[in-house]
Design a protein around this motif. Sequence first.
Motif, PDB file in Angstrom:
ATOM      1  N   ALA A   1       0.814  -1.242   0.167  1.00  0.00           N
ATOM      2  CA  ALA A   1       0.066   0.560  -0.679  1.00  0.00           C
ATOM      3  C   ALA A   1       0.816   1.478   0.071  1.00  0.00           C
ATOM      4  N   LEU A   2       2.040   1.320   0.577  1.00  0.00           N
ATOM      5  CA  LEU A   2       2.903   2.396   0.995  1.00  0.00           C
ATOM      6  C   LEU A   2       3.552   2.395  -0.704  1.00  0.00           C
ATOM      7  N   ARG A   3       3.495   1.796  -1.218  1.00  0.00           N
ATOM      8  CA  ARG A   3       4.388   1.967  -2.072  1.00  0.00           C
ATOM      9  C   ARG A   3       3.637   2.096  -3.242  1.00  0.00           C
ATOM     10  N   ALA A   4       2.558   2.485  -3.394  1.00  0.00           N
ATOM     11  CA  ALA A   4       1.974   2.337  -3.979  1.00  0.00           C
ATOM     12  C   ALA A   4       1.220   3.561  -4.130  1.00  0.00           C
TER      13      ALA A   4
ATOM     14  N   ALA B   1      10.111   7.027   4.648  1.00  0.00           N
ATOM     15  CA  ALA B   1      10.896   6.945   5.717  1.00  0.00           C
ATOM     16  C   ALA B   1       9.556   5.761   6.200  1.00  0.00           C
ATOM     17  N   GLU B   2       8.653   6.243   6.219  1.00  0.00           N
ATOM     18  CA  GLU B   2       7.559   4.574   6.480  1.00  0.00           C
ATOM     19  C   GLU B   2       7.651   3.610   5.462  1.00  0.00           C
ATOM     20  N   ILE B   3       8.697   3.704   4.792  1.00  0.00           N
ATOM     21  CA  ILE B   3       8.978   2.362   4.102  1.00  0.00           C
ATOM     22  C   ILE B   3       9.707   1.830   4.592  1.00  0.00           C
ATOM     23  N   ALA B   4      10.527   2.412   4.807  1.00  0.00           N
ATOM     24  CA  ALA B   4      11.800   1.784   5.524  1.00  0.00           C
ATOM     25  C   ALA B   4      11.770   1.059   6.665  1.00  0.00           C
ATOM     26  N   GLU B   5      10.523   1.966   7.440  1.00  0.00           N
ATOM     27  CA  GLU B   5      10.297   1.350   9.135  1.00  0.00           C
ATOM     28  C   GLU B   5       9.856   0.238   9.138  1.00  0.00           C
ATOM     29  N   THR B   6       9.373   0.141   7.838  1.00  0.00           N
ATOM     30  CA  THR B   6       7.938  -1.219   8.171  1.00  0.00           C
ATOM     31  C   THR B   6       8.573  -2.201   7.805  1.00  0.00           C
ATOM     32  N   ASP B   7       9.765  -2.145   6.789  1.00  0.00           N
ATOM     33  CA  ASP B   7      10.284  -2.905   5.824  1.00  0.00           C
ATOM     34  C   ASP B   7      11.541  -3.557   6.867  1.00  0.00           C
TER      35      ASP B   7
END
Length: 104
Positions: free
Chosen positions: A62-65, A81-87
């Motif tokens: 969802a974040l990547r979309a 930043a949210e993608i990095a944290e979630t990953d």
Amino acid sequence: MLFFERLARERIERAMEEGAFDDLPYAGERLPFEPGEPVVPKSLRESGYTPPVVILNRKLEALRAQLAGERDRTKRRTILAEIAETDMRRRMEIERAVQDAKRG
């Protein structure tokens, strides 16, 4: 490879050669889960349980979309930043699951 792993593999291969798996129900059909997805016992699945890794994978998608459609630089940085944290959380969850599996 550990002795028991080798022994199990040899027995499985022997059984395959003898045709022990040829008449299994649903042979040749798709598995009810995607490769790499954690396999969850039926009782947990029916109770609505979703493994944390699956939840985090969905959030990453969802974040990547969202990132793909965002043009504002500030918002893109926030999403990145949210993608990095979630990953990172997803990787930690995978590592925890691997360690749990090794323990028993």
